[in-house]
Design a protein around this motif. Structure first.
Motif, PDB file in Angstrom:
ATOM      1  N   ALA A   1     -17.703  17.271   3.297  1.00  0.00           N
ATOM      2  CA  ALA A   1     -17.270  17.151   1.898  1.00  0.00           C
ATOM      3  C   ALA A   1     -15.867  17.716   1.721  1.00  0.00           C
ATOM      4  O   ALA A   1     -15.095  17.244   0.885  1.00  0.00           O
ATOM      5  CB  ALA A   1     -18.260  17.878   0.994  1.00  0.00           C
ATOM      6  N   ASN A   2     -15.521  18.739   2.515  1.00  0.00           N
ATOM      7  CA  ASN A   2     -14.183  19.323   2.404  1.00  0.00           C
ATOM      8  C   ASN A   2     -13.086  18.311   2.708  1.00  0.00           C
ATOM      9  O   ASN A   2     -11.943  18.470   2.272  1.00  0.00           O
ATOM     10  CB  ASN A   2     -14.049  20.517   3.361  1.00  0.00           C
ATOM     11  N   THR A   3     -13.455  17.276   3.456  1.00  0.00           N
ATOM     12  CA  THR A   3     -12.494  16.229   3.804  1.00  0.00           C
ATOM     13  C   THR A   3     -11.920  15.568   2.547  1.00  0.00           C
ATOM     14  O   THR A   3     -10.797  15.077   2.556  1.00  0.00           O
ATOM     15  CB  THR A   3     -13.208  15.173   4.690  1.00  0.00           C
ATOM     16  N   PHE A   4     -12.692  15.590   1.463  1.00  0.00           N
ATOM     17  CA  PHE A   4     -12.256  14.936   0.227  1.00  0.00           C
ATOM     18  C   PHE A   4     -11.110  15.679  -0.469  1.00  0.00           C
ATOM     19  O   PHE A   4     -10.408  15.104  -1.291  1.00  0.00           O
ATOM     20  CB  PHE A   4     -13.429  14.866  -0.775  1.00  0.00           C
ATOM     21  N   LYS A   5     -10.962  16.965  -0.175  1.00  0.00           N
ATOM     22  CA  LYS A   5     -10.064  17.789  -0.994  1.00  0.00           C
ATOM     23  C   LYS A   5      -8.620  17.296  -0.951  1.00  0.00           C
ATOM     24  O   LYS A   5      -7.950  17.225  -1.981  1.00  0.00           O
ATOM     25  CB  LYS A   5     -10.171  19.254  -0.554  1.00  0.00           C
ATOM     26  N   LEU A   6      -8.147  16.954   0.235  1.00  0.00           N
ATOM     27  CA  LEU A   6      -6.763  16.468   0.349  1.00  0.00           C
ATOM     28  C   LEU A   6      -6.592  15.169  -0.441  1.00  0.00           C
ATOM     29  O   LEU A   6      -5.586  14.978  -1.141  1.00  0.00           O
ATOM     30  CB  LEU A   6      -6.396  16.249   1.826  1.00  0.00           C
ATOM     31  N   THR A   7      -7.593  14.291  -0.340  1.00  0.00           N
ATOM     32  CA  THR A   7      -7.515  13.013  -1.066  1.00  0.00           C
ATOM     33  C   THR A   7      -7.417  13.242  -2.575  1.00  0.00           C
ATOM     34  O   THR A   7      -6.626  12.599  -3.262  1.00  0.00           O
ATOM     35  CB  THR A   7      -8.751  12.149  -0.747  1.00  0.00           C
ATOM     36  N   LEU A   8      -8.223  14.181  -3.080  1.00  0.00           N
ATOM     37  CA  LEU A   8      -8.232  14.443  -4.520  1.00  0.00           C
ATOM     38  C   LEU A   8      -6.848  14.841  -5.038  1.00  0.00           C
ATOM     39  O   LEU A   8      -6.394  14.359  -6.071  1.00  0.00           O
ATOM     40  CB  LEU A   8      -9.217  15.581  -4.819  1.00  0.00           C
ATOM     41  N   ILE A   9      -6.190  15.728  -4.300  1.00  0.00           N
ATOM     42  CA  ILE A   9      -4.892  16.239  -4.778  1.00  0.00           C
ATOM     43  C   ILE A   9      -3.764  15.237  -4.498  1.00  0.00           C
ATOM     44  O   ILE A   9      -2.902  14.998  -5.346  1.00  0.00           O
ATOM     45  CB  ILE A   9      -4.568  17.594  -4.101  1.00  0.00           C
ATOM     46  N   ALA A  10      -3.790  14.647  -3.310  1.00  0.00           N
ATOM     47  CA  ALA A  10      -2.639  13.830  -2.899  1.00  0.00           C
ATOM     48  C   ALA A  10      -2.669  12.410  -3.464  1.00  0.00           C
ATOM     49  O   ALA A  10      -1.622  11.770  -3.558  1.00  0.00           O
ATOM     50  CB  ALA A  10      -2.576  13.785  -1.374  1.00  0.00           C
ATOM     51  N   HIS A  11      -3.855  11.934  -3.839  1.00  0.00           N
ATOM     52  CA  HIS A  11      -3.950  10.544  -4.306  1.00  0.00           C
ATOM     53  C   HIS A  11      -3.041  10.261  -5.523  1.00  0.00           C
ATOM     54  O   HIS A  11      -2.276   9.286  -5.497  1.00  0.00           O
ATOM     55  CB  HIS A  11      -5.417  10.230  -4.627  1.00  0.00           C
ATOM     56  N   PRO A  12      -3.058  11.107  -6.583  1.00  0.00           N
ATOM     57  CA  PRO A  12      -2.156  10.820  -7.724  1.00  0.00           C
ATOM     58  C   PRO A  12      -0.677  10.843  -7.311  1.00  0.00           C
ATOM     59  O   PRO A  12       0.124  10.063  -7.831  1.00  0.00           O
ATOM     60  CB  PRO A  12      -2.455  11.963  -8.710  1.00  0.00           C
ATOM     61  N   ILE A  13      -0.337  11.721  -6.367  1.00  0.00           N
ATOM     62  CA  ILE A  13       1.067  11.821  -5.942  1.00  0.00           C
ATOM     63  C   ILE A  13       1.460  10.587  -5.127  1.00  0.00           C
ATOM     64  O   ILE A  13       2.551  10.029  -5.295  1.00  0.00           O
ATOM     65  CB  ILE A  13       1.289  13.125  -5.130  1.00  0.00           C
ATOM     66  N   CYS A  14       0.563  10.153  -4.246  1.00  0.00           N
ATOM     67  CA  CYS A  14       0.843   8.946  -3.451  1.00  0.00           C
ATOM     68  C   CYS A  14       1.018   7.724  -4.369  1.00  0.00           C
ATOM     69  O   CYS A  14       1.891   6.885  -4.141  1.00  0.00           O
ATOM     70  CB  CYS A  14      -0.286   8.683  -2.459  1.00  0.00           C
ATOM     71  N   ILE A  15       0.179   7.648  -5.410  1.00  0.00           N
ATOM     72  CA  ILE A  15       0.312   6.530  -6.357  1.00  0.00           C
ATOM     73  C   ILE A  15       1.708   6.557  -6.984  1.00  0.00           C
ATOM     74  O   ILE A  15       2.389   5.537  -7.080  1.00  0.00           O
ATOM     75  CB  ILE A  15      -0.764   6.619  -7.473  1.00  0.00           C
ATOM     76  N   MET A  16       2.146   7.755  -7.366  1.00  0.00           N
ATOM     77  CA  MET A  16       3.457   7.885  -8.007  1.00  0.00           C
ATOM     78  C   MET A  16       4.576   7.450  -7.050  1.00  0.00           C
ATOM     79  O   MET A  16       5.489   6.716  -7.446  1.00  0.00           O
ATOM     80  CB  MET A  16       3.678   9.342  -8.419  1.00  0.00           C
ATOM     81  N   VAL A  17       4.477   7.865  -5.794  1.00  0.00           N
ATOM     82  CA  VAL A  17       5.518   7.532  -4.808  1.00  0.00           C
ATOM     83  C   VAL A  17       5.645   6.017  -4.643  1.00  0.00           C
ATOM     84  O   VAL A  17       6.745   5.489  -4.472  1.00  0.00           O
ATOM     85  CB  VAL A  17       5.191   8.209  -3.448  1.00  0.00           C
ATOM     86  N   VAL A  18       4.528   5.308  -4.716  1.00  0.00           N
ATOM     87  CA  VAL A  18       4.559   3.853  -4.529  1.00  0.00           C
ATOM     88  C   VAL A  18       4.913   3.116  -5.821  1.00  0.00           C
ATOM     89  O   VAL A  18       5.712   2.182  -5.817  1.00  0.00           O
ATOM     90  CB  VAL A  18       3.194   3.360  -3.978  1.00  0.00           C
ATOM     91  N   TRP A  19       4.320   3.545  -6.930  1.00  0.00           N
ATOM     92  CA  TRP A  19       4.441   2.755  -8.180  1.00  0.00           C
ATOM     93  C   TRP A  19       5.759   2.940  -8.919  1.00  0.00           C
ATOM     94  O   TRP A  19       6.264   1.995  -9.519  1.00  0.00           O
ATOM     95  CB  TRP A  19       3.279   3.074  -9.129  1.00  0.00           C
TER      96      TRP A  19
END
Lengths: 574, 75
Positions: free
Chosen positions: A347-365
Motif C-alpha cells: 500500500a505504501n507504493t501508492f504514496k508517491l503516486t498520490l503526491i506526484a500525480h497532480p504535479i505530473c498532470i500540471m507539467v504535461v497540461w
C-alpha cells in the motif's frame, strides 16, 4: 543521409526507430516474466512506487491529454486546464486514496485480480459480473478509439509529403502523409506485441519508458515552439484577437523565409462574433485567454475540401465548468487502473503516486493548453482540434528529426494507455467469463494466458475497425463520453466499499440506470458530440441516476449476509 | 485529523470555481494567463493536500489487516 530525403520520410524513420526500441523493451521485460497467469495479469504484485506512478500516470494521460487538450484549448481557450487538469489533481488522487488503497487491501487479502471478481464477491451475485462485463468493455472501447484515432491524426500531418503519389489528400497539410488506417494498424500491432510478450509487467515497463519520453518531449516541444514564437513574452501576443468590428483576427503569421513569427501588415480575419451585441464587450480582447463565453462563426473545410460556415463557443460556461468536476471520478471505475493498483507491491507504493500525480498532470497540461491557445493566432480556425498540436510542430519546428522525436512523444502517451486497456479487457474476459464458469484446473497457465491474448486480439480488431468509421470524431469529446460512463458507475464502487447496506439489487439497479441514462444522452448527442442539458454535462445526470438507484433499491431490499459484511468491512476499518 | 483532510478537500473543491478570474485575460510573468496560472498553482495545492493526507490520515489499519497472513485468498 537525412538531409537528402524528404522531411516526412525523416520523421517516419525516427518514429520507426522509436517503435522498434519499444518492441525491444517489451521483449526484454518478457524475460523477467515468471510464466504464470498471475504474473501476466498483475505482475505478481511486485511493482514499486516509481513504476506505479509512471504506469498509473501514463495510463490516465492518453491522446486526450496531449492532442485533446491542445485541440480543446484551441477551441475554448485556457479554461480547458480547469475543466480537466486541475480538477483531476484533486479528484484522481482522492480516488487513489479512498478507492485505490482500499481495493488494493481487499484484493490483496482475498485474491481479486479484476474489478468484477470484487463486485461479485461483495454483492454475492454471479449474474452481476455478466451484466458488468459488457458494460465495462463497451466503455473501454471508446477510450481505445481515442488512442487509435489520435495516433492517426498526429502522424498524417507530420509525414506530409513523404509519399505524394501513394497517399493523396485534398488538403496540402495532409497530402502525401501516412494515412490514419496505416498508422493506426502499426500502433495497434506494436502495442499488441509487447503486451503479448510481457503482460502486465511488460506494460508497466513500457509505460514507465513511454511516460518519461512523452513528458521529456513535451518540455522540448514547448521550448522549441516558444523559441519560434520569439520568447514567452511574445507568445502571449500571438493569440487571436477580436477587432473593433467584431471580427476574430490573427495579427501574426509564420514567415518561412525568416523561419520566425512576424506581425502581419494587415490582420487576417479567421472568423467573426456571431452576435452583434457581443462586439462592444469583446472588442480588442483575446477571448481564449479568459473564460467568458462568446460565440463565433468561422469557415471550416469538409473532408472533400469544400469551405462551409461553422459555429462554436470560445470560453467555458460556468455551469459546464462546475459539472466537469464529475468527469475525473471516472478513474475510480477504470478497470485498467484497478489492475494497475493490484500490481503494487504494498500500500505504501501508492504514496508517491498520490503526491506526484497532480504535479505530473500540471507539467504535461500547462504547456499543451498554452500551445493550443497560441495556435489560435496561427492556424485556420476551422482546423480539426486533433490536428492542432501536430500542425504547430510541423509549422514551427522545422527540423524533421526533432519533429520525429516529438511525434514519438505523442505516440508514447497514446500507447502507454492502449497497452493497459488491451491487457485489462483480456484479463477480465479470461477471469470473469471463461475461468469463472469453468471447473478449477480445466486450463493450465499457458492456456489461460492464450485465452487472454485471443480476446485482446478480438478487441483490437473491433477497435481498429471502429477507429476507421469514427476517424473524424473529436478526440476530447469522445473521451468525455467514455469518462461519463465510468464516472456514473462510481457510486457502485463507493457504495461497495463504504456502505454496508448496499445490496446486489441496488448494484443491478445502479448499473441499469446508468446504461439507460448514458445511452439516451449519447444518442441525443449524435453519438459522440459535445452535449449539455440546461448547461449541465450528462455526467451529472448519469451519476445522480446511478447513485439514486443504488440507494433507493438497496434500502428496499434485504441487506447482505453477515459473512459478506465481515469479509469486506473488517472490524478495524470504518 | 481525517475530518481536517476532508474539510481541506472540500475547500479545494470550492476554490476550483474561481469565478473572480473568469473575465481576467491578463498575463502573469508576461506570458501565462491569470486563470491558467491560478489553476497551475491549484495543482500544486492538491499535491500538498495529498501529502498532508498521507501524513495524517493514512488508512494504516486496513493496510496492516490486508498484509497480515491470518486469512487465505480466494484464488
Amino acid at each position: 543521409m537525412i538531409a537528402v530525403i524528404a522531411p516526412g520520410v525523416s520523421v517516419l524513420i525516427v518514429i520507426s526507430c522509436y517503435l522498434g526500441l519499444l518492441l525491444g523493451l517489451g521483449l526484454l521485460s518478457s524475460r523477467l516474466s515468471r510464466g504464470t497467469s498471475k504474473d501476466f495479469f498483475v505482475a505478481s504484485h511486485s511493482i514499486g512506487p516509481f513504476l506505479l506512478l509512471m504506469s498509473v500516470f501514463g495510463t490516465t494521460m492518453t491522446a486526450f491529454a496531449l492532442v485533446g487538450s491542445t485541440g480543446k484549448a484551441f477551441e475554448r481557450g485556457i479554461g480547458t486546464y480547469g475543466l480537466m487538469a486541475s480538477s483531476s489533481g484533486l479528484i484522481h488522487a482522492a480516488c487513489f486514496f479512498l478507492i485505490g488503497v482500499k481495493l488494493w487491501s481487499l484484493g490483496k487479502k482475498h485474491g481479486f485480480v479484476t474489478q468484477i471478481q470484487f463486485f461479485r464477491a461483495r454483492f454475492e451475485s454471479d449474474k452481476l459480473g455478466y451484466l458488468l462485463f459488457p458494460v465495462l468493455v463497451a466503455l473501454v472501447i471508446p477510450y481505445l478509439l481515442i488512442g487509435v484515432i489520435g495516433a492517426g491524426k498526429t502522424i498524417r500531418p507530420v509525414t506530409a509529403g513523404a509519399f505524394p503519389e501513394l497517399f493523396k489528400h485534398a488538403n496540402p497539410l495532409f497530402d502525401g502523409g501516412v494515412p490514419a488506417w496505416l498508422s493506426g494498424l502499426v500502433i495497434c500491432l506494436v502495442v499488441l506485441a509487447y503486451v503479448f510478450a510481457g503482460g502486465s509487467r511488460g506494460a508497466a515497463w513500457a509505460n514507465t519508458f513511454q511516460t518519461l519520453v512523452f513528458m521529456a518531449m513535451g518540455v522540448v516541444a514547448f521550448a522549441f515552439i516558444v523559441g519560434k514564437l520569439g520568447g514567452l513574452d511574445e507568445a502571449g501576443k500571438v493569440v487571436a484577437r477580436v477587432s473593433d468590428k467584431g471580427a476574430l483576427v490573427q495579427e501574426y503569421g509564420y514567415d518561412k523565409g525568416t523561419s520566425s513569427v512576424e506581425k502581419l501588415a494587415e490582420p487576417k480575419v479567421v472568423g467573426k462574433l456571431k452576435h452583434a451585441e457581443d462586439v462592444e464587450a469583446f472588442a480588442g480582447k483575446q477571448p481564449h485567454l479568459a473564460r467568458d463565453v462568446v460565440e463565433i462563426v468561422h469557415k471550416k473545410k469538409t473532408p472533400d475540401g469544400k469551405l462551409v460556415d461553422a459555429e462554436r463557443e470560445i470560453g467555458v460556461p460556468w455551469v459546464m465548468f462546475l459539472s466537469y468536476m464529475f468527469i475525473p471520478l471516472s478513474v475510480g471505475m477504470f478497470p485498467h487502473l484497478f489492475q494497475h493498483w493490484l500490481t503494487a507491491r504494498s500500500a505504501n507504493t501508492f504514496k508517491l503516486t498520490l503526491i506526484a500525480h497532480p504535479i505530473c498532470i500540471m507539467v504535461v497540461w500547462v504547456p499543451c493548453v498554452l500551445i493550443g491557445t497560441w495556435a489560435t493566432g496561427l492556424l485556420p480556425a476551422g482546423l480539426p482540434p486533433a490536428a492542432v498540436l501536430s500542425n504547430m510542430l510541423n509549422i514551427l519546428v522545422d527540423s524533421p528529426v526533432l519533429t520525429g522525436f516529438l511525434t514519438a512523444g505523442i505516440l508514447a502517451a497514446i500507447m502507454s494507455s492502449l497497452d493497459s486497456q488491451f491487457l485489462c479487457v483480456g484479463t477480465m474476459f479470461t477471469n470473469d467469463i471463461v475461468l469463472h464458469g469453468a471447473e478449477r484446473g480445466k486450463f493450465d497457465e499457458k492456456q489461460i494466458i492464450w485465452i487472454a491474448r485471443s480476446f485482446i486480439i478480438a478487441i483490437v480488431v473491433i477497435t481498429y475497425v471502429l477507429a476507421q468509421i469514427f476517424a473524424n470524431k473529436n478526440v476530447f469529446d469522445l473521451a468525455i463520453w467514455c469518462f461519463t460512463g465510468f464516472s456514473a458507475l462510481t457510486p457502485l464502487v463507493l457504495a461497495a466499499l463504504y456502505w454496508r447496506r448496499a445490496t446486489a439489487a441496488g448494484a443491478f439497479a445502479s448499473i441499469i440506470a446508468v446504461i439507460a441514462v448514458w445511452f439516451t444522452f449519447f444518442a441525443m448527442s449524435g453519438f459522440g458530440e459535445e452535449l449539455t442539458l440546461f448547461g449541465v454535462l450528462p455526467v451529472v445526470y448519469c451519476f445522480m441516476a446511478g447513485a439514486t438507484a443504488m440507494v433507493l433499491v438497496s434500502l428496499a431490499t434485504r441487506p447482505p449476509s453477515d459473512e459478506t459484511i465481515d469479509k469486506f468491512f473488517p472490524k478495524i476499518s470504518n | 485529523m481525517k475530518k481536517v483532510v476532508f474539510g481541506l478537500a472540500v475547500l479545494l473543491a470550492i476554490l476550483h470555481q474561481d469565478f473572480w478570474n473568469w473575465s481576467n485575460a491578463g498575463l502573469v510573468f508576461g506570458f501565462i494567463p491569470t486563470g491558467l496560472f491560478y489553476h497551475a498553482c491549484y495543482s500544486l495545492a492538491a499535491a500538498a493536500l495529498w501529502a498532508f493526507a498521507i501524513k495524517f490520515a493514512w488508512p494504516s489499519e486496513i493496510v496492516a489487516w490486508a498484509e497480515s497472513e491470518d486469512e487465505g485468498g480466494e484464488k
